[in-house]
Scaffold this motif. Structure first.
Motif, PDB file in Angstrom:
ATOM      1  N   ARG A 140       2.775  11.673  30.853  1.00 56.86           N
ATOM      2  CA  ARG A 140       1.584  10.902  30.504  1.00 56.86           C
ATOM      3  C   ARG A 140       1.091  11.362  29.131  1.00 56.86           C
ATOM      4  N   SER A 179      -7.491  13.479  29.310  1.00 56.76           N
ATOM      5  CA  SER A 179      -6.446  13.942  30.217  1.00 56.76           C
ATOM      6  C   SER A 179      -5.352  14.621  29.408  1.00 56.76           C
ATOM      7  N   ASP A 238       2.161   9.932  39.787  1.00 56.73           N
ATOM      8  CA  ASP A 238       0.913   9.761  39.036  1.00 56.73           C
ATOM      9  C   ASP A 238       1.214   9.441  37.566  1.00 56.73           C
ATOM     10  N   ALA A 242       0.351   5.790  35.633  1.00 53.54           N
ATOM     11  CA  ALA A 242      -0.438   5.774  34.398  1.00 53.54           C
ATOM     12  C   ALA A 242       0.329   5.084  33.276  1.00 53.54           C
ATOM     13  N   ARG A 288      -3.467   3.799  44.334  1.00 57.09           N
ATOM     14  CA  ARG A 288      -3.073   5.035  43.665  1.00 57.09           C
ATOM     15  C   ARG A 288      -1.813   5.529  44.335  1.00 57.09           C
ATOM     16  N   ALA A 309     -11.212   3.813  33.449  1.00 60.47           N
ATOM     17  CA  ALA A 309     -10.076   4.437  34.137  1.00 60.47           C
ATOM     18  C   ALA A 309     -10.533   5.163  35.397  1.00 60.47           C
ATOM     19  N   ASP A 325      -9.617   4.363  39.445  1.00 57.99           N
ATOM     20  CA  ASP A 325      -9.140   5.387  40.377  1.00 57.99           C
ATOM     21  C   ASP A 325      -9.963   5.412  41.661  1.00 57.99           C
TER      22      ASP A 325
END
Length: 682
Positions: free
Chosen positions: A39, A45, A78, A82, A167, A221, A225
Motif C-alpha cells: 500500500r 497510513s 488489506d 486498498a 472489508r 476513507a 471502513d
C-alpha cells in the motif's frame, strides 16, 4: 494485457505464500512473499511489513503456522483491497484527463486485486453478492477495452457500491475506535484549512485547499471502513453524513478549480452537522480518544513544523504548532490526566515555553531558532509523546489513580473561585452585606450550568471538544470583564460612598443603582465559578470514558470537600481580622485572582491563535508558576498582568486620594459654616 499478467503473478504469490505458511514451510513462504505489492505510504497510513515480521517470528518458533498465516492473509488482503480502491480513483482521474491507456491498465489491475480478495467477499456477503460484483467488474473491463468513457464511469460507480461496507479483513473494536477518532479528527480539520484558504470570497492560498481535500479524503476513507457498523447503528444518519461528505467534496473541488467558492461559515456549519451526527451515532467505545490516531497526526504535524522551519517559514511553523497542540490538548491530554498528570505538564511545557530546563517549541519558533535547535526539541517531545502513547495503550487507569487525579483537578480549579468569593464577600460588611446574596446566587447558577455542561459534553463530546478551548477563552474574557466592573464598583462604594451621596442625594437613584449592582454580582458569581467549571467538566468527561461516572464522582466529591475546607478556613481568618486589615487582605486577594485570571486567559487566547506570542528573552519560568499563577514568559501576558495589577492598586490609591479630598472639603465647609455662624452671632 500487462495488468492481467502482473495480476496473475500477484495472485499466485499471495496464495502460495499463505498456503506455504500454513504448512510450516517458512523458506517457500518467504520466497513467494517477495512477489507482492505494498500500500503506498501516505500522511495517514504507512506500508505494512507485518507479513514479513510474522514469517520471521514463525521461523523462530514464536508463533504457530495458523497464526502466521492469518497475519499474512490480513496484511495482503488489506493491501490489495486498498490498491483496488486506488485503481478505481485512477480510472476516474483518467476520465477527467482523457487517458484511455491508463484507464485500461487501471481496470485490469482492479480486476486482478479483486480476484485476490473475492473469496473473502463471498464468505462475508454470499455468492449472489460476489456474482453481482464480478458482473460490474466485467462491465468495467469491457468498457475500458472499448474506450467507452460513459460506460466506464458508470461501471466504476457500480463497483464502488458493491465494495461499500466490505472489508477483506474486518476491523477489530480497537481498530474501529482508531478509525472513528481519525474520521472525527480529519473532518474537524477540513473547515480549518478551508477557512485559511478563503479571503473575501476568493481562494487566496491554494495549498490550504489541497490540505482540506487531503483531510477530507482521509475522513472519507475512515467512513468507508466503518460503513458496516454505521449501517447497523443508524442508516439514516449514515446517509446524511455521506451526503454531507459529498457536498463538502463538491465545494472543495469547485474551489480548487476556481469555479465557485462556498461561504466558509456555511462550510463550517455543514461540517459541524456531520460531527454532531457522528457523536450521536457512534458507539460509546468509539467516543473515547483511543488508539494511536492522535499520535500519528501529531507525528505528521511535527514533521511539517520541522519542514517549515527548514524553509524559513516560521509563521507557518507556528500555525502548525498550534494545530498540533490542539490535537494533543483535546485528544491524548484529556485521558492522560487520569494516568500521568505530571507527563501532561511536561508535554504542555515542551509545546509552549519549556519545562524543567528544556526549551519549548512556542518560544523557539517565536525566536526563530535554527532547524537543528527545533529538531532537538522535537526529539525530547517525541520521547514524551511516546511515553504518553505507551501509557494510554496500557489499559484503563487504576480506580485509585482516577479518584485522586479527579480530586486534584476539582481542587485546583476550585481554588480561584474560592479566592474571589472570599475576597469579595469578606468586604461585604455593614451596609454592603446585602450584596453577598446575589454573589452566592450567581455561584449556585454556575453550578447548575456546569452540571448541564457535563450532560452536554457527555452526549456531544465529539463535536464540543473541537471548540472547548475557544469557549473557555470567551468565558474567561467575560469573567475578567465582570471582575473589573465589580472592582470599580467596590472601590467606588467602599471609599466614595459619602461623596456619591453628597453628589446625588436621592434615595431613588441609589436604589436603582443597587439593583444594577446586584445583577453585576450575580454575573460575577456565575462567571468566576463557571469559568473553572467548564474546564473541569471537559477534563473529567475524558476520565469518565475510561473509568466510569461513579469512580470519577468519588474524586469530584473529595475535591469539593477539600475546596470547601479551604473556603471555610479562608472565611474564618477573615472573620478575625479588623475592618482595615480586612480591606487590605481583600485587595491583595483580588489583585492575585485578577492577575492570575488575566495570565491564564492570555495563554488560552494564544493557544487558539487569537493573540500573538512574543517570548521574553532569557526568562525561564517554572511550569507550576504558570499553572497556579498564570505567569508565562511572554510579553503579552506579563504586560497585561502588570496593567491588571496597576488597575487594582491604582484604584485603591485613587479612592484613598478622593477620600482625603472629601475630608478636606468637609473640613473647609465645616470651618466656613462655623465662621459664618460666628459672624452672624456678632
Amino acid at each position: 494485457a500487462r495488468a492481467e499478467i502482473w495480476g496473475g503473478l500477484l495472485e499466485a504469490g499471495t496464495f502460495v505464500a499463505i498456503s506455504s505458511t500454513e504448512s510450516g514451510d517458512v523458506a517457500a513462504a518467504q520466497s513467494w512473499l517477495l512477489l507482492r505489492e505494498y500500500r503506498p505510504a501516505t500522511r495517514f497510513s504507512s506500508a505494512s511489513a507485518q507479513a514479513t515480521l510474522e514469517l520471521k517470528s514463525l521461523a523462530q518458533g514464536l508463533v504457530s503456522p495458523e497464526d502466521a498465516a492469518g497475519a499474512l492473509r490480513a496484511d495482503l488482503y488489506d493491501t490489495y483491497q486498498a490498491l483496488l480502491l486506488i485503481e478505481l480513483n485512477e480510472i476516474e482521474g483518467g476520465l477527467e484527463n482523457d487517458l484511455p491507456l491508463r484507464q485500461a491498465e487501471a481496470s485490469g489491475l482492479a480486476l486482478a486485486y479483486w480476484r485476490i480478495i473475492a473469496d473473502s467477499y463471498e464468505a462475508q456477503l454470499g455468492p449472489d453478492a460476489r456474482a453481482g460484483a464480478e458482473a460490474s467488474l466485467a462491465t468495467l473491463i469491457e468498457a475500458a477495452r472499448r474506450g467507452d468513457a460513459a460506460g466506464l464511469g458508470a461501471a466504476v460507480g457500480d463497483v464502488r457500491n458493491h465494495l461499500r461496507g466490505f472489508r477483506a479483513v474486518p476491523l477489530t473494536v480497537e481498530e474501529q475506535t482508531r478509525r472513528a477518532n481519525q474520521m472525527v479528527r480529519f473532518l474537524a480539520l477540513v473547515p480549518v484549512e478551508y477557512g485559511r484558504a478563503i479571503r473575501n470570497g476568493e481562494v487566496a492560498i491554494d495549498i490550504e485547499i489541497q490540505e482540506a481535500i487531503t483531510f477530507l479524503n482521509g475522513a472519507q476513507a475512515a467512513l468507508e471502513d466503518l460503513w458496516p457498523q454505521l449501517t447497523e447503528a443508524d442508516p439514516d444518519a449514515l446517509a446524511e453524513i455521506s451526503t454531507i461528505f459529498a457536498e463538502l467534496k463538491a465545494d472543495l473541488d469547485a474551489a480548487n478549480r476556481r469555479e465557485a467558492v462556498a461561504d466558509p461559515a456555511e462550510f463550517q456549519a455543514s461540517t459541524d452537522r456531520a460531527l454532531l451526527l457522528m457523536s450521536e451515532t457512534f458507539p460509546e467505545e468509539w467516543l473515547s480518544s483511543g488508539g494511536d490516531s492522535d499520535f500519528v497526526e501529531l507525528d505528521r504535524l511535527l514533521d511539517e513544523i520541522e519542514a517549515a522551519v527548514a524553509d524559513g517559514q516560521y509563521g507557518k511553523a507556528e500555525q502548525l504548532r498550534l494545530e498540533a497542540y490542539a490535537v494533543f490538548d483535546f485528544g491524548p491530554e484529556l485521558r492522560l490526566l487520569g494516568f500521568r498528570p505530571e507527563l501532561v505538564a511536561r508535554i504542555d511545557g515542551l509545546f509552549w515555553h519549556g519545562y524543567d530546563g528544556e526549551s519549548g517549541l512556542a518560544s523557539a519558533i517565536a525566536k526563530r531558532h535554527s532547524p537543528e535547535e527545533i529538531a532537538a526539541i522535537r526529539v525530547t517531545l517525541d520521547a514524551s509523546l511516546e511515553e504518553a502513547r505507551v501509557t494510554l495503550n496500557a489499559g484503563p487507569p487504576p480506580a485509585g489513580a482516577v479518584i485522586f487525579n479527579s480530586a486534584v483537578i476539582v481542587f485546583r480549579e476550585g481554588l480561584e473561585a474560592v479566592l474571589i468569593f472570599a475576597a469579595l464577600m469578606a468586604s461585604m460588611i455593614g451596609a454592603y452585606s446585602v450584596y453577598r446574596r446575589p454573589l452566592v446566587i450567581g455561584g449556585l447558577l454556575a453550578f447548575v450550568a456546569t452540571a448541564l455542561t457535563w450532560v452536554a459534553f457527555h452526549f456531544l463530546l465529539g463535536s464540543l471538544k473541537v471548540y472547548g478551548e475557544k469557549l473557555e477563552a470567551v468565558v474567561s474574557l467575560i469573567a475578567i470583564g465582570v471582575l473589573l466592573l465589580v472592582l470599580n464598583w467596590f472601590f467606588h462604594n467602599t471609599y466614595w460612598s459619602r461623596w456619591i451621596q453628597n453628589m446625588h442625594g436621592k434615595k431613588r437613584s441609589i436604589m436603582g443603582m443597587a439593583a444594577g449592582q446586584s445583577i453585576s454580582f450575580i454575573l460575577l458569581g456565575f462567571s468566576s465559578v463557571y469559568r473553572e467549571g467548564f474546564e473541569t467538566t471537559l477534563f473529567l468527561q475524558a476520565l469518565v470514558l475510561d473509568a466510569g461516572t461513579l469512580t470519577v464522582m468519588q474524586g469530584v466529591a473529595l475535591g469539593l470537600i477539600a475546596t470547601a475546607a479551604v473556603g471555610v478556613l479562608v472565611f474564618a481568618l477573615h472573620a478575625k481580622l479588623p475592618h482595615k486589615k480586612l480591606l487590605i487582605v481583600t485587595g491583595v486577594m483580588i489583585a492575585v485572582v485578577l492577575v492570575t485570571m488575566v495570565g491564564n486567559t492570555v495563554h488560552i487566547f494564544q493557544a487558539v491563535g487569537w493573540m500573538p506570542i512574543t517570548p521574553v528573552e532569557q526568562l525561564n519560568v517554572p511550569y507550576w508558576v504558570g499553572t497556579w499563577l498564570g505567569i508565562f514568559p511572554t510579553w503579552e501576558g506579563l504586560i497585561l498582568q502588570f496593567v491588571a495589577g496597576v488597575f487594582v492598586i491604582g484604584s485603591y490609591f485613587v479612592a484613598e486620594h478622593l477620600k482625603q479630598r472629601e475630608r478636606r472639603q468637609r473640613m473647609v465647609a465645616s470651618r466656613a459654616a462655623s465662621e459664618a455662624s460666628t459672624t452672624l452671632a456678632d
